[in-house]
Design a protein around this motif. Sequence first.
Motif, PDB file in Angstrom:
ATOM      1  N   TYR A  47       1.028  -0.726   0.268  1.00 25.53           N
ATOM      2  CA  TYR A  47       0.729   0.136  -0.132  1.00 25.53           C
ATOM      3  C   TYR A  47       0.742   1.023   0.408  1.00 25.53           C
ATOM      4  CZ  TYR A  47      -3.658  -3.213   1.418  1.00 25.53           C
ATOM      5  OH  TYR A  47      -4.516  -3.686   1.614  1.00 25.53           O
ATOM      6  N   GLU A  48       1.403   1.478   0.599  1.00 29.83           N
ATOM      7  CA  GLU A  48       2.952   2.338   0.869  1.00 29.83           C
ATOM      8  C   GLU A  48       3.309   2.584  -0.611  1.00 29.83           C
ATOM      9  OE1 GLU A  48       5.023   6.100   1.998  1.00 29.83           O
ATOM     10  OE2 GLU A  48       3.179   4.423   3.586  1.00 29.83           O
ATOM     11  N   ALA A  49       3.933   1.753  -1.123  1.00 29.81           N
ATOM     12  CA  ALA A  49       4.889   1.715  -2.871  1.00 29.81           C
ATOM     13  C   ALA A  49       3.139   2.391  -3.327  1.00 29.81           C
ATOM     14  CB  ALA A  49       5.282   0.284  -2.868  1.00 29.81           C
ATOM     15  N   GLN A  50       2.843   1.798  -3.502  1.00 26.47           N
ATOM     16  CA  GLN A  50       1.242   2.040  -4.438  1.00 26.47           C
ATOM     17  C   GLN A  50       0.976   3.778  -4.394  1.00 26.47           C
ATOM     18  OE1 GLN A  50      -0.493   1.010  -6.730  1.00 26.47           O
ATOM     19  NE2 GLN A  50       0.686  -0.816  -7.341  1.00 26.47           N
ATOM     20  N   ARG A  51       1.287   3.935  -2.757  1.00 33.36           N
ATOM     21  CA  ARG A  51       0.442   5.361  -2.247  1.00 33.36           C
ATOM     22  C   ARG A  51       1.236   6.892  -3.033  1.00 33.36           C
ATOM     23  NH1 ARG A  51      -0.051   4.571   2.989  1.00 33.36           N
ATOM     24  NH2 ARG A  51      -2.143   5.070   2.765  1.00 33.36           N
ATOM     25  N   GLU A  68      -9.015   3.637  -2.089  1.00 31.10           N
ATOM     26  CA  GLU A  68      -9.748   4.226  -0.821  1.00 31.10           C
ATOM     27  C   GLU A  68      -8.461   4.843  -1.429  1.00 31.10           C
ATOM     28  OE1 GLU A  68     -10.265   2.269   2.220  1.00 31.10           O
ATOM     29  OE2 GLU A  68     -12.249   1.349   1.756  1.00 31.10           O
ATOM     30  N   ILE A  69      -6.732   4.305  -0.567  1.00 32.64           N
ATOM     31  CA  ILE A  69      -5.938   4.683  -0.549  1.00 32.64           C
ATOM     32  C   ILE A  69      -5.559   5.912  -1.953  1.00 32.64           C
ATOM     33  CG2 ILE A  69      -3.410   4.867  -1.224  1.00 32.64           C
ATOM     34  CD1 ILE A  69      -3.360   2.435   0.541  1.00 32.64           C
ATOM     35  N   VAL A  70      -5.560   5.426  -3.121  1.00 34.81           N
ATOM     36  CA  VAL A  70      -5.458   6.613  -4.532  1.00 34.81           C
ATOM     37  C   VAL A  70      -6.350   7.525  -4.188  1.00 34.81           C
ATOM     38  CG1 VAL A  70      -6.248   6.278  -6.459  1.00 34.81           C
ATOM     39  CG2 VAL A  70      -5.233   4.308  -6.307  1.00 34.81           C
TER      40      VAL A  70
END
Length: 90
Positions: A36-40, A80-82
């Motif tokens: 998730y952090e990499a995608q963030r 949600e992160i995006v």
Amino acid sequence: MFAAFARWVDDRRALRRRWQDDACRLLVAEELGAYYEAQRRATRARVRGEKAEFYHWAKVAAEVARISPQVEMNIVTLREIVSEEKRRSR
């Protein structure tokens, strides 16, 4: 011609090492949330228009998923992160 090809191969290897190094660092720091952090980070780069950084962090996310099957990867959470990162950038 061979020298140009050898430089290209070396450059590609360096890029791959950078993805792998960043993936390992995220796994140590974030553990199960590393994907998730990499995608963030990829989303932040995309929103800022930093094409090379977006590509880099997207590859890091793929590398995290490849080397650590225990990381969380839920598409709902990712969406949600995006959305959150896009809201922050406005």
